[in-house]
Motif scaffolding. Structure first.
Motif, PDB file in Angstrom:
ATOM      1  N   ALA A  57     -11.132 -11.548 -13.934  1.00 11.12           N
ATOM      2  CA  ALA A  57     -12.540 -11.543 -15.142  1.00 11.12           C
ATOM      3  C   ALA A  57     -13.391 -10.374 -15.597  1.00 11.12           C
ATOM      4  CB  ALA A  57     -13.791 -12.067 -13.948  1.00 11.12           C
ATOM      5  N   MET A  58     -12.750  -9.182 -15.162  1.00 10.70           N
ATOM      6  CA  MET A  58     -12.996  -8.456 -15.376  1.00 10.70           C
ATOM      7  C   MET A  58     -11.847  -7.846 -16.163  1.00 10.70           C
ATOM      8  SD  MET A  58     -16.155  -6.727 -13.179  1.00 10.70           S
ATOM      9  CE  MET A  58     -15.517  -4.385 -13.832  1.00 10.70           C
ATOM     10  N   PRO A  59     -11.428  -7.058 -17.703  1.00 10.86           N
ATOM     11  CA  PRO A  59     -10.151  -6.540 -18.354  1.00 10.86           C
ATOM     12  C   PRO A  59      -9.880  -5.323 -17.348  1.00 10.86           C
ATOM     13  CG  PRO A  59     -11.435  -7.766 -19.613  1.00 10.86           C
ATOM     14  CD  PRO A  59     -12.552  -7.626 -18.682  1.00 10.86           C
ATOM     15  N   ALA A  60     -10.655  -4.498 -16.887  1.00 12.71           N
ATOM     16  CA  ALA A  60     -10.562  -3.260 -16.325  1.00 12.71           C
ATOM     17  C   ALA A  60      -9.737  -3.460 -14.963  1.00 12.71           C
ATOM     18  CB  ALA A  60     -11.645  -2.618 -15.807  1.00 12.71           C
ATOM     19  N   LEU A  61      -9.470  -4.747 -13.818  1.00 13.18           N
ATOM     20  CA  LEU A  61      -8.943  -4.346 -13.489  1.00 13.18           C
ATOM     21  C   LEU A  61      -7.678  -5.201 -13.431  1.00 13.18           C
ATOM     22  CD1 LEU A  61     -11.896  -6.597 -11.083  1.00 13.18           C
ATOM     23  CD2 LEU A  61     -11.317  -3.658 -11.114  1.00 13.18           C
ATOM     24  N   ASN A  62      -7.201  -5.615 -14.740  1.00  6.83           N
ATOM     25  CA  ASN A  62      -5.869  -6.082 -14.675  1.00  6.83           C
ATOM     26  C   ASN A  62      -4.869  -5.125 -14.037  1.00  6.83           C
ATOM     27  OD1 ASN A  62      -6.714  -8.675 -15.494  1.00  6.83           O
ATOM     28  ND2 ASN A  62      -6.674  -7.921 -18.000  1.00  6.83           N
ATOM     29  N   GLY A  63      -3.538  -5.228 -14.004  1.00  5.96           N
ATOM     30  CA  GLY A  63      -2.920  -4.537 -12.861  1.00  5.96           C
ATOM     31  C   GLY A  63      -3.189  -4.117 -11.765  1.00  5.96           C
ATOM     32  N   ASN A  64      -4.264  -4.250 -11.247  1.00  8.73           N
ATOM     33  CA  ASN A  64      -4.576  -3.962  -9.711  1.00  8.73           C
ATOM     34  C   ASN A  64      -3.646  -4.197  -9.046  1.00  8.73           C
ATOM     35  OD1 ASN A  64      -6.518  -1.596 -10.621  1.00  8.73           O
ATOM     36  ND2 ASN A  64      -7.818  -2.748  -9.860  1.00  8.73           N
ATOM     37  N   THR A  65      -3.375  -4.081  -7.501  1.00 10.42           N
ATOM     38  CA  THR A  65      -3.321  -4.607  -6.522  1.00 10.42           C
ATOM     39  C   THR A  65      -4.548  -5.471  -6.407  1.00 10.42           C
ATOM     40  OG1 THR A  65      -2.053  -3.529  -6.058  1.00 10.42           O
ATOM     41  CG2 THR A  65      -2.240  -5.131  -4.367  1.00 10.42           C
ATOM     42  N   ALA A  66      -3.840  -7.109  -5.640  1.00  7.26           N
ATOM     43  CA  ALA A  66      -4.624  -8.522  -5.207  1.00  7.26           C
ATOM     44  C   ALA A  66      -5.497  -8.678  -4.496  1.00  7.26           C
ATOM     45  CB  ALA A  66      -3.923  -9.210  -5.380  1.00  7.26           C
ATOM     46  N   VAL A  67      -6.486  -8.604  -3.653  1.00  5.91           N
ATOM     47  CA  VAL A  67      -7.139  -7.721  -2.753  1.00  5.91           C
ATOM     48  C   VAL A  67      -6.586  -8.902  -1.335  1.00  5.91           C
ATOM     49  CG1 VAL A  67      -8.797  -8.944  -1.304  1.00  5.91           C
ATOM     50  CG2 VAL A  67      -9.324  -7.658  -3.914  1.00  5.91           C
ATOM     51  N   GLY A  68      -6.066  -8.273  -0.269  1.00  7.52           N
ATOM     52  CA  GLY A  68      -5.802  -8.841   0.993  1.00  7.52           C
ATOM     53  C   GLY A  68      -3.958  -8.967   0.824  1.00  7.52           C
ATOM     54  N   VAL A  69      -3.816  -8.267  -0.422  1.00  9.23           N
ATOM     55  CA  VAL A  69      -1.541  -8.507  -0.110  1.00  9.23           C
ATOM     56  C   VAL A  69      -1.405  -7.122   0.504  1.00  9.23           C
ATOM     57  CG1 VAL A  69      -0.142  -9.153  -1.835  1.00  9.23           C
ATOM     58  CG2 VAL A  69      -2.731 -10.014  -2.049  1.00  9.23           C
ATOM     59  N   PRO A  70      -0.650  -7.209   1.244  1.00  6.03           N
ATOM     60  CA  PRO A  70       0.719  -5.512   1.528  1.00  6.03           C
ATOM     61  C   PRO A  70       1.181  -5.192   1.082  1.00  6.03           C
ATOM     62  CG  PRO A  70       0.439  -7.482   2.743  1.00  6.03           C
ATOM     63  CD  PRO A  70      -0.453  -8.835   2.672  1.00  6.03           C
ATOM     64  N   ALA A  71       1.843  -4.107   0.528  1.00 10.70           N
ATOM     65  CA  ALA A  71       3.266  -4.231  -0.370  1.00 10.70           C
ATOM     66  C   ALA A  71       4.345  -4.134   0.855  1.00 10.70           C
ATOM     67  CB  ALA A  71       3.548  -2.619  -0.677  1.00 10.70           C
ATOM     68  N   MET A  72       4.390  -4.413   1.808  1.00  7.51           N
ATOM     69  CA  MET A  72       5.110  -5.055   2.856  1.00  7.51           C
ATOM     70  C   MET A  72       4.567  -5.793   4.126  1.00  7.51           C
ATOM     71  SD  MET A  72       7.966  -2.870   4.475  1.00  7.51           S
ATOM     72  CE  MET A  72       6.881  -1.700   5.880  1.00  7.51           C
ATOM     73  N   GLN A  73       5.488  -6.634   4.059  1.00  8.75           N
ATOM     74  CA  GLN A  73       5.351  -6.766   5.980  1.00  8.75           C
ATOM     75  C   GLN A  73       6.816  -7.213   6.513  1.00  8.75           C
ATOM     76  OE1 GLN A  73       2.885 -10.423   5.695  1.00  8.75           O
ATOM     77  NE2 GLN A  73       2.078 -10.725   7.903  1.00  8.75           N
ATOM     78  N   LEU A  74       6.860  -6.480   7.641  1.00  7.63           N
ATOM     79  CA  LEU A  74       7.789  -7.123   8.160  1.00  7.63           C
ATOM     80  C   LEU A  74       7.353  -8.269   9.661  1.00  7.63           C
ATOM     81  CD1 LEU A  74      10.607  -6.607   8.840  1.00  7.63           C
ATOM     82  CD2 LEU A  74      10.197  -4.265   9.684  1.00  7.63           C
ATOM     83  N   ASN A  75       8.382  -8.963  10.109  1.00  6.38           N
ATOM     84  CA  ASN A  75       7.967  -9.643  11.133  1.00  6.38           C
ATOM     85  C   ASN A  75       9.863  -9.471  12.022  1.00  6.38           C
ATOM     86  OD1 ASN A  75       5.405 -10.317  11.207  1.00  6.38           O
ATOM     87  ND2 ASN A  75       6.221 -12.133   9.602  1.00  6.38           N
ATOM     88  N   LEU A  76       9.785  -9.157  12.817  1.00  6.83           N
ATOM     89  CA  LEU A  76      10.841  -8.862  13.323  1.00  6.83           C
ATOM     90  C   LEU A  76      11.101  -9.393  15.543  1.00  6.83           C
ATOM     91  CD1 LEU A  76      14.090  -7.675  13.213  1.00  6.83           C
ATOM     92  CD2 LEU A  76      13.380  -5.397  14.951  1.00  6.83           C
ATOM     93  N   TYR A  77      11.305 -10.435  15.285  1.00  6.70           N
ATOM     94  CA  TYR A  77      11.898 -11.335  16.703  1.00  6.70           C
ATOM     95  C   TYR A  77      13.281 -11.581  17.433  1.00  6.70           C
ATOM     96  CZ  TYR A  77      11.677 -14.525  19.873  1.00  6.70           C
ATOM     97  OH  TYR A  77      11.416 -15.822  21.388  1.00  6.70           O
ATOM     98  N   GLY A  78      13.277 -10.759  18.464  1.00 10.43           N
ATOM     99  CA  GLY A  78      14.674 -10.976  19.496  1.00 10.43           C
ATOM    100  C   GLY A  78      14.524 -11.612  20.447  1.00 10.43           C
ATOM    101  N   GLU A  79      15.647 -12.298  20.637  1.00  9.41           N
ATOM    102  CA  GLU A  79      16.054 -12.821  22.421  1.00  9.41           C
ATOM    103  C   GLU A  79      16.941 -12.801  22.498  1.00  9.41           C
ATOM    104  OE1 GLU A  79      13.954 -16.874  22.070  1.00  9.41           O
ATOM    105  OE2 GLU A  79      16.127 -17.783  22.288  1.00  9.41           O
ATOM    106  N   TYR A  80      16.576 -12.861  23.839  1.00 11.38           N
ATOM    107  CA  TYR A  80      18.664 -12.307  24.526  1.00 11.38           C
ATOM    108  C   TYR A  80      18.897 -12.712  26.504  1.00 11.38           C
ATOM    109  CZ  TYR A  80      22.055 -10.370  27.395  1.00 11.38           C
ATOM    110  OH  TYR A  80      23.466  -9.686  28.240  1.00 11.38           O
ATOM    111  N   ASP A  81      19.388 -13.834  26.102  1.00 14.83           N
ATOM    112  CA  ASP A  81      19.815 -15.045  27.701  1.00 14.83           C
ATOM    113  C   ASP A  81      20.123 -14.086  28.294  1.00 14.83           C
ATOM    114  OD1 ASP A  81      17.942 -17.277  26.500  1.00 14.83           O
ATOM    115  OD2 ASP A  81      20.207 -17.623  26.335  1.00 14.83           O
TER     116      ASP A  81
END
Length: 65
Positions: free
Chosen positions: A6-30
């Motif tokens: 809505a404000m052109p000055a904000l164009n190009g900024n990162t969206a609120v609440g969006v991380p550049a990276m998210q990693l989920n690692l899960y392991g299981e061993y019997d």
């Protein structure tokens, strides 16, 4: 990235609440025969820092659990 803000000055900024990276690692061993029926599990979650305002001036730090 914001492209039609809505404000052109904000164009190009990162969206609120969006991380550049998210990693989920899960392991299981019997476990072998001496502990039949026992399973070990583990999980690591990492989220990089993210902005909480549209001007990208305030952010929360990265966290790992």
């Amino acid at each position: 990235m914001l492209t039609k803000a809505a404000m052109p000055a904000l164009n190009g900024n990162t969206a609120v609440g969006v991380p550049a990276m998210q990693l989920n690692l899960y392991g299981e061993y019997d476990l072998p025969a001496f502990a039949r029926g026992v399973t070990l599990t583990g999980r690591v979650i990492h989220t990089s820092s993210q902005y909480y305002d549209q001007a990208n001036t305030q952010s929360i730090p990265a966290w790992t659990t």
